[in-house]
Write an enzyme that holds these catalytic residues in place. Sequence first.
Site, PDB file in Angstrom:
ATOM      1  N   ILE A   1       1.078  -7.817   2.537  1.00  0.00           N
ATOM      2  CA  ILE A   1       0.126  -8.644   3.291  1.00  0.00           C
ATOM      3  C   ILE A   1       0.746 -10.008   3.584  1.00  0.00           C
ATOM      4  O   ILE A   1       0.635 -10.534   4.698  1.00  0.00           O
ATOM      5  CB  ILE A   1      -1.209  -8.798   2.520  1.00  0.00           C
ATOM      6  CG1 ILE A   1      -1.894  -7.438   2.397  1.00  0.00           C
ATOM      7  CG2 ILE A   1      -2.120  -9.813   3.205  1.00  0.00           C
ATOM      8  CD1 ILE A   1      -3.198  -7.449   1.632  1.00  0.00           C
TER       9      ILE A   1
ATOM     10  N   SER B   1      -2.342 -13.316  -1.478  1.00  0.00           N
ATOM     11  CA  SER B   1      -2.054 -11.876  -1.281  1.00  0.00           C
ATOM     12  C   SER B   1      -1.173 -11.437  -2.438  1.00  0.00           C
ATOM     13  O   SER B   1       0.028 -11.252  -2.279  1.00  0.00           O
ATOM     14  CB  SER B   1      -1.373 -11.659   0.068  1.00  0.00           C
ATOM     15  OG  SER B   1      -0.319 -12.593   0.262  1.00  0.00           O
TER      16      SER B   1
ATOM     17  N   HIS C   1      19.577  10.923  23.769  1.00  0.00           N
ATOM     18  CA  HIS C   1      20.354   9.703  24.020  1.00  0.00           C
ATOM     19  C   HIS C   1      19.843   9.019  25.275  1.00  0.00           C
ATOM     20  O   HIS C   1      19.621   9.707  26.281  1.00  0.00           O
ATOM     21  CB  HIS C   1      21.833  10.046  24.195  1.00  0.00           C
ATOM     22  CG  HIS C   1      22.653   8.839  24.538  1.00  0.00           C
ATOM     23  ND1 HIS C   1      22.987   7.882  23.599  1.00  0.00           N
ATOM     24  CD2 HIS C   1      23.177   8.411  25.714  1.00  0.00           C
ATOM     25  CE1 HIS C   1      23.695   6.929  24.179  1.00  0.00           C
ATOM     26  NE2 HIS C   1      23.817   7.212  25.462  1.00  0.00           N
TER      27      HIS C   1
HETATM   28  P1  FAD Z   1     -11.239   1.727   1.204  1.00  0.00           P
HETATM   29  O1  FAD Z   1     -10.623   1.783   2.532  1.00  0.00           O
HETATM   30  O2  FAD Z   1     -11.261   0.423   0.491  1.00  0.00           O
HETATM   31  O3  FAD Z   1     -12.728   2.256   1.401  1.00  0.00           O
HETATM   32  C1  FAD Z   1     -13.660   2.231   0.367  1.00  0.00           C
HETATM   33  C2  FAD Z   1     -15.044   2.219   0.983  1.00  0.00           C
HETATM   34  O4  FAD Z   1     -15.989   2.472  -0.037  1.00  0.00           O
HETATM   35  C3  FAD Z   1     -15.437   0.880   1.592  1.00  0.00           C
HETATM   36  O5  FAD Z   1     -16.006   1.080   2.856  1.00  0.00           O
HETATM   37  C4  FAD Z   1     -16.458   0.316   0.625  1.00  0.00           C
HETATM   38  O6  FAD Z   1     -17.437  -0.488   1.256  1.00  0.00           O
HETATM   39  C5  FAD Z   1     -17.086   1.596   0.111  1.00  0.00           C
HETATM   40  N1  FAD Z   1     -17.730   1.472  -1.206  1.00  0.00           N
HETATM   41  C6  FAD Z   1     -17.236   0.942  -2.344  1.00  0.00           C
HETATM   42  N2  FAD Z   1     -18.092   1.096  -3.367  1.00  0.00           N
HETATM   43  C7  FAD Z   1     -19.165   1.749  -2.850  1.00  0.00           C
HETATM   44  C8  FAD Z   1     -20.377   2.222  -3.412  1.00  0.00           C
HETATM   45  N3  FAD Z   1     -20.661   2.087  -4.709  1.00  0.00           N
HETATM   46  N4  FAD Z   1     -21.259   2.832  -2.574  1.00  0.00           N
HETATM   47  C9  FAD Z   1     -20.988   3.004  -1.255  1.00  0.00           C
HETATM   48  N5  FAD Z   1     -19.846   2.581  -0.684  1.00  0.00           N
HETATM   49  C10 FAD Z   1     -18.944   1.978  -1.481  1.00  0.00           C
HETATM   50  N6  FAD Z   1      -2.378   0.928   4.269  1.00  0.00           N
HETATM   51  C11 FAD Z   1      -1.561   1.644   5.073  1.00  0.00           C
HETATM   52  O7  FAD Z   1      -1.297   2.812   4.779  1.00  0.00           O
HETATM   53  N7  FAD Z   1      -1.034   1.099   6.211  1.00  0.00           N
HETATM   54  C12 FAD Z   1      -1.291  -0.182   6.573  1.00  0.00           C
HETATM   55  O8  FAD Z   1      -0.794  -0.642   7.602  1.00  0.00           O
HETATM   56  C13 FAD Z   1      -2.127  -0.954   5.746  1.00  0.00           C
HETATM   57  N8  FAD Z   1      -2.421  -2.231   6.067  1.00  0.00           N
HETATM   58  C14 FAD Z   1      -3.248  -2.957   5.259  1.00  0.00           C
HETATM   59  C15 FAD Z   1      -3.496  -4.275   5.602  1.00  0.00           C
HETATM   60  C16 FAD Z   1      -4.322  -5.050   4.800  1.00  0.00           C
HETATM   61  C17 FAD Z   1      -4.592  -6.477   5.174  1.00  0.00           C
HETATM   62  C18 FAD Z   1      -4.931  -4.459   3.648  1.00  0.00           C
HETATM   63  C19 FAD Z   1      -5.860  -5.262   2.781  1.00  0.00           C
HETATM   64  C20 FAD Z   1      -4.691  -3.158   3.305  1.00  0.00           C
HETATM   65  C21 FAD Z   1      -3.833  -2.388   4.106  1.00  0.00           C
HETATM   66  N9  FAD Z   1      -3.523  -1.068   3.788  1.00  0.00           N
HETATM   67  C22 FAD Z   1      -2.676  -0.354   4.584  1.00  0.00           C
HETATM   68  C23 FAD Z   1      -4.104  -0.409   2.595  1.00  0.00           C
HETATM   69  C24 FAD Z   1      -5.281   0.483   3.011  1.00  0.00           C
HETATM   70  O9  FAD Z   1      -6.235  -0.305   3.675  1.00  0.00           O
HETATM   71  C25 FAD Z   1      -5.897   1.123   1.766  1.00  0.00           C
HETATM   72  O10 FAD Z   1      -4.898   1.797   1.030  1.00  0.00           O
HETATM   73  C26 FAD Z   1      -6.973   2.125   2.172  1.00  0.00           C
HETATM   74  O11 FAD Z   1      -7.996   1.495   2.903  1.00  0.00           O
HETATM   75  C27 FAD Z   1      -7.572   2.799   0.929  1.00  0.00           C
HETATM   76  O12 FAD Z   1      -8.545   3.706   1.336  1.00  0.00           O
HETATM   77  P2  FAD Z   1      -9.762   4.102   0.373  1.00  0.00           P
HETATM   78  O13 FAD Z   1     -10.551   5.108   1.126  1.00  0.00           O
HETATM   79  O14 FAD Z   1      -9.252   4.445  -0.957  1.00  0.00           O
HETATM   80  O15 FAD Z   1     -10.602   2.771   0.188  1.00  0.00           O
HETATM   81  P1  NAI Z   2       1.650  -6.459  -2.888  1.00  0.00           P
HETATM   82  O1  NAI Z   2       1.578  -5.765  -4.171  1.00  0.00           O
HETATM   83  O2  NAI Z   2       2.315  -5.802  -1.731  1.00  0.00           O
HETATM   84  O3  NAI Z   2       2.391  -7.852  -3.080  1.00  0.00           O
HETATM   85  C1  NAI Z   2       1.910  -8.833  -3.964  1.00  0.00           C
HETATM   86  C2  NAI Z   2       3.027  -9.826  -4.200  1.00  0.00           C
HETATM   87  O4  NAI Z   2       2.464 -10.943  -4.871  1.00  0.00           O
HETATM   88  C3  NAI Z   2       4.134  -9.266  -5.076  1.00  0.00           C
HETATM   89  O5  NAI Z   2       5.383  -9.546  -4.500  1.00  0.00           O
HETATM   90  C4  NAI Z   2       3.934 -10.004  -6.404  1.00  0.00           C
HETATM   91  O6  NAI Z   2       5.136 -10.204  -7.119  1.00  0.00           O
HETATM   92  C5  NAI Z   2       3.339 -11.318  -5.923  1.00  0.00           C
HETATM   93  N1  NAI Z   2       2.539 -12.031  -6.915  1.00  0.00           N
HETATM   94  C6  NAI Z   2       1.659 -11.503  -7.813  1.00  0.00           C
HETATM   95  N2  NAI Z   2       1.076 -12.492  -8.529  1.00  0.00           N
HETATM   96  C7  NAI Z   2       1.589 -13.664  -8.054  1.00  0.00           C
HETATM   97  C8  NAI Z   2       1.370 -15.020  -8.360  1.00  0.00           C
HETATM   98  N3  NAI Z   2       0.498 -15.403  -9.309  1.00  0.00           N
HETATM   99  N4  NAI Z   2       2.069 -15.961  -7.699  1.00  0.00           N
HETATM  100  C9  NAI Z   2       2.964 -15.600  -6.717  1.00  0.00           C
HETATM  101  N5  NAI Z   2       3.211 -14.330  -6.388  1.00  0.00           N
HETATM  102  C10 NAI Z   2       2.519 -13.360  -7.031  1.00  0.00           C
HETATM  103  O7  NAI Z   2       0.142  -6.865  -2.544  1.00  0.00           O
HETATM  104  P2  NAI Z   2      -0.554  -7.380  -1.220  1.00  0.00           P
HETATM  105  O8  NAI Z   2       0.426  -7.941  -0.263  1.00  0.00           O
HETATM  106  O9  NAI Z   2      -1.692  -8.201  -1.686  1.00  0.00           O
HETATM  107  O10 NAI Z   2      -1.102  -6.046  -0.587  1.00  0.00           O
HETATM  108  C11 NAI Z   2      -1.936  -5.190  -1.373  1.00  0.00           C
HETATM  109  C12 NAI Z   2      -1.681  -3.770  -1.038  1.00  0.00           C
HETATM  110  O11 NAI Z   2      -2.260  -3.445   0.217  1.00  0.00           O
HETATM  111  C13 NAI Z   2      -0.212  -3.404  -0.883  1.00  0.00           C
HETATM  112  O12 NAI Z   2       0.411  -3.151  -2.114  1.00  0.00           O
HETATM  113  C14 NAI Z   2      -0.297  -2.162  -0.076  1.00  0.00           C
HETATM  114  O13 NAI Z   2      -0.564  -1.090  -0.918  1.00  0.00           O
HETATM  115  C15 NAI Z   2      -1.492  -2.430   0.826  1.00  0.00           C
HETATM  116  N6  NAI Z   2      -1.018  -2.873   2.142  1.00  0.00           N
HETATM  117  C16 NAI Z   2      -0.253  -2.014   2.864  1.00  0.00           C
HETATM  118  C17 NAI Z   2       0.234  -2.388   4.089  1.00  0.00           C
HETATM  119  C18 NAI Z   2       1.099  -1.451   4.839  1.00  0.00           C
HETATM  120  O14 NAI Z   2       1.179  -0.298   4.455  1.00  0.00           O
HETATM  121  N7  NAI Z   2       1.768  -1.882   5.896  1.00  0.00           N
HETATM  122  C19 NAI Z   2      -0.084  -3.696   4.689  1.00  0.00           C
HETATM  123  C20 NAI Z   2      -0.853  -4.539   3.796  1.00  0.00           C
HETATM  124  C21 NAI Z   2      -1.313  -4.104   2.589  1.00  0.00           C
END
Ligand code: FAD
Ligand code: NAI
Length: 487
Positions: free
Chosen positions: A197, A291, A466
């Site tokens: 992130i 993050s 290519h």
């Molecule tokens: P979630 O997507 O978190 O869904 C859980 C759902 O459950 C939510 O809608 C929540 O409201 C609901 N919920 C929770 N508790 C309850 C309850 N008790 N009753 C009813 N509803 C409930 N992953 C990638 O693979 N590619 C990416 O590019 C990527 N980019 C990301 C960028 C950011 C900024 C972030 C934060 C994450 C990103 N991720 C990415 C990670 C990805 O979003 C998560 O791994 C994924 O959403 C997980 O899916 P999930 O279904 O486990 O949970």
């Molecule tokens: P992250 O685990 O990718 O990175 C967190 C970073 O914060 C690490 O490098 C860690 O060493 C550092 N850190 C932890 N504590 C700290 C502190 N106190 N001070 C300074 N640095 C510290 O976690 P992030 O970026 O929050 O994303 C969460 C998750 O969401 C990812 O691990 C990934 O699974 C998912 N995600 C996936 C994306 C994708 O697939 N393109 C995009 C964004 C998120």
Amino acid sequence: MSKTYDVVVIGGGPGGYIAAIRAAQLGLNVACIDEWKNARGGPALGGTCTNVGCIPSKALLQSSEYYEHAAHGFAAHGITHDKLAIDAAKMVARKDAIVKQSNDGIQYLFKKNKVTFFHGRGSFVKALDGGRGGYEIAVRGAQDETLAAHQVVVATGSNARALPGVPFDEETILSNDGALRIGKVPARLGLVGSGVIGLEMGSVWRRLGAEVTVLEALPVFLGAVDQQIAKEALKAFTKQGLAIELGVQVDKVEKVEKTAQAGRGKSGVSVSYTNAKGQACTLAVDQLVVSIGRVPNTNGLAPEAVGLALDERGAIVVDDACRTNLPGVWAVGDVVRGPMLAHKAEEEGVAVAERIAGQHGHVDFATIPWVIYTHPEIAWVGQTEEQLKASGRAYRAGTFPFAANGRARALGDTTGLVKFLADAASDEILGVHIVGPLASELIAEAVVAMSFKASSEDIARICHAHPSLGEALKEAALAVDKRTLNA
Ligand code: FAD
Ligand code: NAI
């Protein structure tokens, strides 16, 4: 008790909604409960991924990349313009429209597949006959309901981790949620954590003109990434102007009233930290994105009502097949062990639905790809060179630079390389690592190859179009046997 279902899925993110659809396809009677609310209080299916994760971040990354190309890349193509401007509010509104399209798309898919949707919070009430008779699930939302489920799939996702004693206010101290809603380019943006992130969000706002500083605790950059790839990426990000400080300890975060210290805007944040040399430093920014990872979410689920086991991180304990400690209760996605990725959640959701239906669902955890959507993009699957060394496995490596790829030169996008790692004896591909243009798309070939246990020789002998970026994979595979043709 109002209704009985074969399967009740709690959570409508990529893990949950996909599990619900697959279970319905297999002829089961399915309900899905999700509590996410849009700005008007209505449902917003798709979870973190759709609302504040994968989709909106990629929308902003695309917009900001166009802006960066127009500002700095077009001139080399002979394209000039008089005045370039960014309307950040419009960019964010476009992102919001894409999110809504995706929310609506999932609602449509539920209707099409006859999945019954409940908007509200789902909680365990009790196990019936020790779980052998199913479970009672309460829904609290616009209408309160009690459902009976023969099988339950928990897919409640994760939440952003805050720094201790520094809660998110989403105005100046932002999680991913606030970072995706910044309506005006900040003069100075700070990020704590240079993980996925930190790099993606840092890239968006740097491209749009913010001065971006990322503070990272670990002394190495992207420690989980193959270090040859990580070093190449760090060089590129530093050249772009992303200031990344490694080995930092954040000591104190304070909100400050404006101005000399905090720059433009109404208020700002002051971060006191100790740098890698042990010196006390201060970073003053308009807004701070924290993050530092995410924590599994079981808020409101009431796992204790049925004795659902959690580990010390708060994740639901599951085996390789996503079975919990309770009969008929499964859990998938971010709320369980493993990488927090949408496609990993989806694969688990499909596999669980198939197991419930008596089939043999399977997830190959060894071939889950990772992508970081920065520029250059970073993507990998399988093991890194560091992991192979640590395990003592004999391997051969082959690399190929994008600078030697004709399509990359035509695109004007030559930073980076492809790296193949193959078993020294059998030549089976053990890992593929890419930093460079469209790594997110290129990695799919490596995933297919590894899923079919291909050797590097297999890729080296397959005809690639290519000029294409894919040729860089073929050449890196050839390089394993020291016989690249174009480098
Ligand atoms: P979630 O997507 O978190 O869904 C859980 C759902 O459950 C939510 O809608 C929540 O409201 C609901 N919920 C929770 N508790 C309850 C309850 N008790 N009753 C009813 N509803 C409930 N992953 C990638 O693979 N590619 C990416 O590019 C990527 N980019 C990301 C960028 C950011 C900024 C972030 C934060 C994450 C990103 N991720 C990415 C990670 C990805 O979003 C998560 O791994 C994924 O959403 C997980 O899916 P999930 O279904 O486990 O949970
Ligand atoms: P992250 O685990 O990718 O990175 C967190 C970073 O914060 C690490 O490098 C860690 O060493 C550092 N850190 C932890 N504590 C700290 C502190 N106190 N001070 C300074 N640095 C510290 O976690 P992030 O970026 O929050 O994303 C969460 C998750 O969401 C990812 O691990 C990934 O699974 C998912 N995600 C996936 C994306 C994708 O697939 N393109 C995009 C964004 C998120």
